[in-house]
Write an enzyme that holds these catalytic residues in place. Structure first.
Site, mmCIF file in Angstrom:
data_model
loop_
_atom_site.group_PDB
_atom_site.id
_atom_site.type_symbol
_atom_site.label_atom_id
_atom_site.label_comp_id
_atom_site.label_asym_id
_atom_site.label_seq_id
_atom_site.Cartn_x
_atom_site.Cartn_y
_atom_site.Cartn_z
ATOM 1 N N ARG A 1 0.764 -1.294 0.218
ATOM 2 C CA ARG A 1 -0.045 -0.105 0.075
ATOM 3 C C ARG A 1 0.773 1.438 0.148
ATOM 4 O O ARG A 1 0.532 2.166 -0.751
ATOM 5 C CB ARG A 1 -1.145 -0.021 1.357
ATOM 6 N N LYS B 1 2.688 25.087 -4.209
ATOM 7 C CA LYS B 1 1.522 24.434 -3.832
ATOM 8 C C LYS B 1 1.567 22.823 -3.977
ATOM 9 O O LYS B 1 0.842 22.028 -4.574
ATOM 10 C CB LYS B 1 0.459 24.691 -4.817
ATOM 11 N N LYS C 1 5.286 39.274 -4.457
ATOM 12 C CA LYS C 1 4.088 39.212 -4.977
ATOM 13 C C LYS C 1 3.167 40.229 -4.581
ATOM 14 O O LYS C 1 3.751 41.142 -3.913
ATOM 15 C CB LYS C 1 3.344 38.017 -4.420
ATOM 16 N N GLU D 1 6.231 40.052 -9.309
ATOM 17 C CA GLU D 1 4.961 40.064 -9.987
ATOM 18 C C GLU D 1 4.274 41.284 -10.336
ATOM 19 O O GLU D 1 4.329 42.206 -9.492
ATOM 20 C CB GLU D 1 4.110 39.205 -9.082
ATOM 21 N N ASP E 1 0.631 38.086 -13.755
ATOM 22 C CA ASP E 1 -0.312 37.526 -12.953
ATOM 23 C C ASP E 1 -1.641 37.625 -13.580
ATOM 24 O O ASP E 1 -2.259 38.988 -13.706
ATOM 25 C CB ASP E 1 -0.127 37.622 -11.642
#
Lengths: 286, 286, 286, 286, 286, 286
Positions: free
Chosen positions: E101, E136, E168, E203, E224
């Site tokens: 597994r 992510k 960002k 960004e 973006d």
């Protein structure tokens, strides 16, 4: 005056035990006990003894829930009779029930050691003999079990293979294979390499081995499995040139006799490897 | 047929113990024993018993020195008499002496548990009663101590607070504070949340509590501190609708009587928390 | 005869260093060097010195790639001149280049310590004085740095705060706050609590402090920041009733003079905290 | 503006060092110093320098005893003269004495690095050249030692083998074995696989290697062991098409000359591997 | 050419997963399967895809039982159709069933990522655009998931917050609070502190922000949530002065259009956080 | 009523993820954001769903900076629509930006699982069938992913290979090799060794296998890859003598039909291994 285990060491052991006892949470309490339920409980001795484990018990509670309030009425090294209230815990029922078994497992075992040690110490009272522990401790718990011995009035022997030399029969058997070097010479040579802070102790099985060891100027001689009479003869022969330790066949019944021979130390493996956990429980107060 | 602890779990525990026993090396062996010296030693039982710890003993030796050769003549779960040769170890003297104490500490304690368990199991022989352990294990060693119970012919109870529910008196006291919900209702509701694989056991102190618990369809009922007569009545009343466990006041003397009442399980805390290490030593062969 | 660090301790340190030096791999070698490329390299001393780090260097290579072949021509504690070939490594280029910096960082630093120690030891040659290290080691590397001191012919002082007592000026300043208890009394009382294997050493700043300490029967007296003349007076006054250690203001230039006073031990913090890494490099052979 | 190590990273390192320095407690303080004794101590510079280690020093104190009060008068990156009071610590004597050596070991070493770096930085003042560190750091302490370089006004090179490419002579020697592929081609191909954030630097030993590297469009060229004259020629030839780093044979004496050639970066291994701990001590105030 | 995760990193993750999947052993196999039973099993793809996880699968098997034989017919990065035999495993049935597994969980998830990535890469084929991953990733598995992206033909973005700068919108909003400093000035100042190996990316949300960023000389600009038209305008305006990355609203359907705008990089969070495990199973062969 | 993961388990996972996401700090925030800058941010759902991860999100923030203030408006298990404000975070900008990605990675994935589970649960509403998870979880995250299933209204199957028996087709194939022992006999024998708390479940592929399993008195029978008609026949044949689980080929579309057959449990691997992270973001409020 006790040298106590440091808080980070205690917390590491308690966290491992808490994890072991509930790898994915206490499903009973979480399924049945409302989160807001409070508990007021009492740590009660169900038999007489000597306490050890105050900080460990407290850590088990606080690491589970920092808002719990723990108060001890008896402290480490203190004696109590059967039925005595040792401590109280107040706060979240879920927290207390989650930590209970771990907290008890520690305090029962450590107090068992302290209580047993105190019996050996009492039996040697009035003599110069210290009751000392051995390396026959539970794997992983040596730090705490040695502390329990101190709480019971005993003393510690070396902590590990790293911090003192103890030449035992098996070592000597190997050294004897080399007919060209005397034990005295080997002891002197080793001493010249070892740190000056290293205690050097040698085990002997017979009185006629004493002189070779004494010539090398060791710090302690261990008389292993000697009769009471031979212990007395050994102590006389050594004549305070170093410390004398007795070991082997040490029972609670024989302690007083052994201690009366004038030995400085009596090491008792049973302090930590033949010990019954003391009966201590957690009772609800309301 | 025993379910054995897995190798990585054993090695983790053994490495911690080896580190604990010599944080910066075995200064005695390194100072006195030549690196090329060889040893042939025998693990000898100094009293009769049941063996547990074969893999742990071997791991202690091999993790210290992979070139050591360990061979067991008796295997885990096997019985032996006093004086029996259990195993031999051959190889570097430094390696064997470094690992000796750790290896013995494990095998003595685990064999002590297996041996004690076997006595309880023998006392219940011929009945349907299983002797089972409790969570009163040494912190950090539960995996091994439960295995020792199996080696002695006993069975295990739940592993931890996470894998089965056991509602005890303290839980029930809290649940009783809420007069608006019956125990039966609470059990049914909890069952609806718990995984279907979760065993649900409830402790009762009196016979008149049985019906509320039975109505909820639990898996086991624990009769705590019941007299032999009440145990018998409890078993009759439950009538195989679930398993029946007896606990409290269980001594080796009372086991046979308790087992004869027809209970399925007798849990004995003393298997792991009142155990004396078995006297097993390592003797030099040559 | 050196007591060597044990393999698991070495591997733990090396693995941490390898992880630190390439948390997600060696992107240079993986991007440029074909996996099948082989290397034959030589560890070369670019200046004379004393070697320390054989096992650590080897572990860095083998933990990166177990198929590498490492062979040392000089061994720990051995001296070498500038240009000497110390060892060869053969095998996968990717493996060797991945481990190179970590392996060198250890062996350069440890050989730096061994080489510096050897200079102090040489300066004290012909006297009874041992050159000993202190607790001024690099955090995390004490085990290895103490070994490097031994490789250089020096000796070790206590390992840590746990394995020997050293009462220093700051402790004494606190003890002096209590006018009702003499230092002698305090030493005797502490001795009664400490394990019999614990070495007890006390630092003094002035000759007139000696008698209070000697009355308590300590194991070593540390004469801190004494002039050569006072060291000589101290040694005479102590008259072999315990060991004598000199510390403070110890430079390579002053060693011989200090050693000539008859002290048993000269502790030198600079052995580990003022040390330059030795210039040792890895050269390609083909 | 310094990028500081994060608190959890600092605490992990400090806890390891505290554990190393007292695996089973500080027996001196526990045996002699009353638990209620207070201390007021001062961190004092015994020589001039640049501070680094404020947070590490504080962590060593607070992880030992959270009730200690630590206040720094000089901050990381600040300069001080010999005799300057850097900080004060107040609270439990046992706590301060337990943490003292660990706290000092860190702050002495890190301030030694910052102080040495500041000297190199000063020597390059007025030029475009950055003084940068290397991977020749103490195993386990890279995070802190790189920070110390920044505190001294230096800059960091890549952190590890994982976060930037540096093709060195050994790599190039292996690449040269393949006569069918040019270095330029290999650089272009690797660039096509590497993350766009990866800095690509190549070491050259001779001026005639420059064009092949420049054609591939690298980010930095490292001129290794170049004479001052060749450095100047290299800078001119590269003509700002990428950064230029000088390394090899960099001494404090040569820095100014090297910096004057117009290189962007001078990497100095000695910043971290040839550093003497700064003399900083903890004095009792009362 | 793939940069592969190193063996110790793989083993650490696999050991954690094995421990998680059987904290006290595989009771089913141990209770039912004889220790001598052998198995010959095949890893079979139940749908088409790209393989990733060869080393992880093998490690799960070998860390469970080193005597198992694992052979892969398809290698990491290789494509396969539904029904393809990917690998075979032979050896102890208990070992294979214990590891199955865990081995599958890894290889299914990683191959799912590789397969999804390959679809995005194919959609951008023929353009200059790289498909790159984001942060992510699944907590704890970043190393492996980034490798899976490479196996699928994608590229990696920065590894973490430590190895590259990405300013960002949230950062810019905070910087905008200070009316006295321009973004260009702030970028230039930060660059003067950051290592020269640090990639600097900013960004922007609108075309009119480009010039301020370009003036500071950054390495990449992230456009973006730009429309295709604005992406094209951005690419033209930037005119190869730095790399251009597109992000936001990137679906498999839109990839080709976005890629055709001339951007260098398209970052796709879905590669790792919207991924379905690939259906791969282990079938018995006999 | 949910059984929640315990705080130490959550913190261990979050610390690993924080370390993974910034092994040597967040260089962007430290280089650009002033230490005193404050942020007020909102956790916003960009699509409808069921929340899971409240404690994990909070831990990521507080372990980064204990002075941050986190307040949740929706709680674990609560449903929300797209655009809903789920929580607010206030405090140091550096702290929030450092923790943001890790906090989101957890809450997005866990809420993705909870949301998907809720769909399956809704599809089975009105029947006796529980939706249960499998061991197809992300390595390392099983504790949290199982909790997410509960938050979505699902139930958990066994935690691991250690806490319940599940005999699957591969096991049965091996058992079938021994023609001399019936499955019933093997089940009864295993039961006699396993703890009484161990749930015993057996997978069958055909209806004609049912009787052999039922004779042994198992707790659950798993009907694997049965048609709806066969499921119905199986449920009828088993007739409540044990629980019935359906698995294999379970899609959201088929759930209602499967549930209507009267099975007690439907296990769905896709709950954890085919899950898309929910779109949840952190928006600045001011």
């Amino acid at each position: 005056m006790f040298i106590k285990p440091e808080q980070p060491s205690i917390e590491r052991l308690v966290l491992l035990a808490l994890e072991e006892d509930a790898p994915w949470g206490d499903i009973t309490s979480q399924a049945f006990i409302p989160p807001e339920a409070q508990l007021h409980a009492q740590l009660v001795a169900r038999e007489a003894g000597v306490l050890c484990g105050e900080d460990v018990f407290t850590a088990a509670m606080l690491l589970t829930d920092p808002s719990l309030a723990v108060e001890f009425a008896v402290h480490d090294g203190g004696t109590f009779s059967g039925g005595a209230a040792l401590a109280t815990v107040k706060g979240s029922a879920r927290g207390i029930l989650r930590a209970e078994r771990v907290a008890l497992n520690f305090v029962q075992r450590l107090s068992g050691i302290a209580t047993l040690t105190a019996k050996y110490v009492a039996a040697a009272a009035g003599t110069r003999a210290r009751i000392v522990d051995t390396r026959k401790t539970t794997p992983g718990l040596r730090l705490l079990e040695r502390y329990a011995v101190r709480c019971g009035g005993g003393h510690n022997h070396r902590y590990s293979l790293s911090d003192a030399v103890l030449l035992k029969d098996n070592h000597l058997a190997i050294l004897n294979r080399d007919p060209n070097r005397s034990l005295t010479a080997m002891l002197l040579e080793a001493r010249s390499h070892l740190p000056h802070t290293t205690h050097l102790e040698v085990e002997v099985d017979r009185l006629d081995q004493l002189d070779a060891v004494l010539s090398a100027g060791v710090d302690t001689i261990l008389l292993d499995n000697f009769s009471t009479q031979d212990l007395r003869a050994g102590v006389a022969h050594i004549a305070a040139r170093c410390l004398v330790e007795a070991s082997g066949g040490v029972t609670l019944e024989r302690i007083s006799e052994i201690a009366s021979t004038g030995v400085d130390l009596i090491s008792v493996g049973a302090l930590t490897h033949g010990v019954r956990s003391l009966d201590i429980g957690l009772d609800l107060l309301e």
